[in-house]
Design an enzyme around this catalytic site. Structure first.
Site, PDB file in Angstrom:
ATOM      1  N   THR A 191       0.820  -1.079  -0.020  1.00 19.15           N
ATOM      2  CA  THR A 191       0.037  -0.034   0.128  1.00 19.15           C
ATOM      3  C   THR A 191       0.765   1.286  -0.126  1.00 19.15           C
ATOM      4  OG1 THR A 191      -0.205   0.149   2.407  1.00 19.15           O
ATOM      5  CG2 THR A 191      -1.687  -1.326   1.230  1.00 19.15           C
ATOM      6  N   ASP A 223      -2.213  11.365   5.387  1.00 21.81           N
ATOM      7  CA  ASP A 223      -1.161  10.445   4.908  1.00 21.81           C
ATOM      8  C   ASP A 223      -0.607  10.686   3.585  1.00 21.81           C
ATOM      9  OD1 ASP A 223       0.428   8.349   5.089  1.00 21.81           O
ATOM     10  OD2 ASP A 223      -1.075   6.628   5.109  1.00 21.81           O
ATOM     11  N   MET A 231      -3.894   4.969  -0.400  1.00 24.10           N
ATOM     12  CA  MET A 231      -4.890   4.518  -0.240  1.00 24.10           C
ATOM     13  C   MET A 231      -4.921   3.071   0.075  1.00 24.10           C
ATOM     14  SD  MET A 231      -7.274   6.774  -1.352  1.00 24.10           S
ATOM     15  CE  MET A 231      -6.616   7.757  -0.271  1.00 24.10           C
ATOM     16  N   HIS A 232      -4.469   2.800   1.211  1.00 27.04           N
ATOM     17  CA  HIS A 232      -4.292   1.441   1.900  1.00 27.04           C
ATOM     18  C   HIS A 232      -5.432   0.587   1.721  1.00 27.04           C
ATOM     19  CE1 HIS A 232      -0.975   3.257   4.069  1.00 27.04           C
ATOM     20  NE2 HIS A 232      -1.612   4.046   4.507  1.00 27.04           N
ATOM     21  N   ASP A 233      -6.482   1.056   2.019  1.00 29.85           N
ATOM     22  CA  ASP A 233      -7.897   0.030   1.959  1.00 29.85           C
ATOM     23  C   ASP A 233      -8.303  -0.401   0.541  1.00 29.85           C
ATOM     24  OD1 ASP A 233      -7.761  -0.016   4.601  1.00 29.85           O
ATOM     25  OD2 ASP A 233      -9.394   1.415   4.837  1.00 29.85           O
TER      26      ASP A 233
END
Length: 304
Positions: A191, A223, A231-233
């Site tokens: 990510t 972040d 956009m980790h998720d």
């Protein structure tokens, strides 16, 4: 053929983007959204999930879940996601009501009622999933896999060792990784490589109202770096739809539940400590260019 999924989430800016893709991509069949305390408190994450559902007028139920971790004190990420968890855009205020049952009850009922095994997609702490497995272990055989955002094989983003979702409730994460249910770990190792570039972000409001909504919340994400915003998720949804763009390695993951490394996900990279056994597919590399291209294509395909 669509993939049946349930999202357990803590919106959160990148969670909202992940929900946007999950609600609208025709290859996914989002059956239920459950919420958990994480980026902000669960009352706020529930409202934020309802805002996204209402924005798209989607016929998807939302159930509120755990207010705090199993044992550890709760620490939110409002410093990254703002006090509301999803600032920057004026959403409709006539929100649907959440289900009159807990997230654990809703998860149990939806999983057991499904004619096919479902995929769980946790993008917050894993408290609801751990409680589900503890209270209703029979659901495990009805789950195809868990595609979970969380963890890291190296540097964390909450501490030097721990990624935020696992750090938030390491005891829950330990239960999930010991559950025997197949797990794909979508962690910081990919990510933080697949940043949404500033060029991609600036393109969003030119596309549609959905693009404007995403742009307006994403630019408020703390972040942020010169190279883009993580956009980790959203990487969980990208994995479901384009697994060929993400490299994974089978390994055993242990979760540290106390001490200075609390929340660390320790990968048995050499296969030296678990007699060759593995409990997760760990994401280790990603095509960042393909991720950015896909993100914009998804938004362009949404008729809103």
């Amino acid at each position: 053929m669509t993939i049946k999924i349930i999202m357990d989430t803590d919106p959160g800016i990148d969670d909202a983007a992940a929900l946007t893709m999950a609600i609208n991509d025709p290859k996914l069949d989002l059956k239920l959204i459950t919420t958990v305390a994480g980026n902000v408190t669960v009352d706020k994450t529930t409202i934020n999930a309802q805002k996204i559902v209402r924005f798209f007028n989607a016929d998807i139920l939302v159930a509120a879940g755990a207010e705090q971790p199993l044992f550890k004190d709760f620490e939110d990420a409002a410093r990254i996601h703002g006090a509301s968890g999803m600032p920057g855009y004026e959403f409709p205020t006539d929100l649907p009501r959440p289900l009159n049952k807990t997230a654990v009850e809703a998860l149990h009922d939806e999983i057991m009622a499904s004619s096919d095994p479902v995929t769980l997609v946790p993008t917050g702490s894993y408290t609801n999933i751990a409680l589900l497995f503890s209270e209703y272990p029979e659901v495990k055989s009805h789950i195809d896999r868990i595609v979970a955002m969380g963890g890291a094989l190296g540097k964390g983003n909450m501490t030097s060792a721990a990624e935020f979702n696992v750090f938030t409730d390491p005891d829950a994460a330990a239960i999930v990784y010991k559950s025997g249910v197949p797990i794909v770990m979508v962690g910081l190792d990919i990510t933080m490589k697949a940043l949404l570039t500033h060029e991609s972000i600036e393109e969003l409001p030119k596309i549609s109202e959905t693009g404007k909504m995403l742009h307006d919340i994403i630019v408020n994400d703390g972040d942020n770096s010169d190279d883009g915003i993580a956009m980790h998720d959203v990487n969980t949804i990208f994995y479901l739809l384009h697994p060929e763009a993400i490299k994974t390695e089978d390994m055993w993951i242990d979760v540290v539940t106390d001490g200075p490394a609390i929340g660390e996900t320790v990968g048995d990279i050499r296969g030296a400590y678990h007699n060759g056994k593995t409990n997760a597919k760990v994401s280790t590399d990603i095509d960042a260019v393909a991720f950015n291209k896909w993100f914009l294509e998804e938004v362009r395909a949404i008729k809103n």
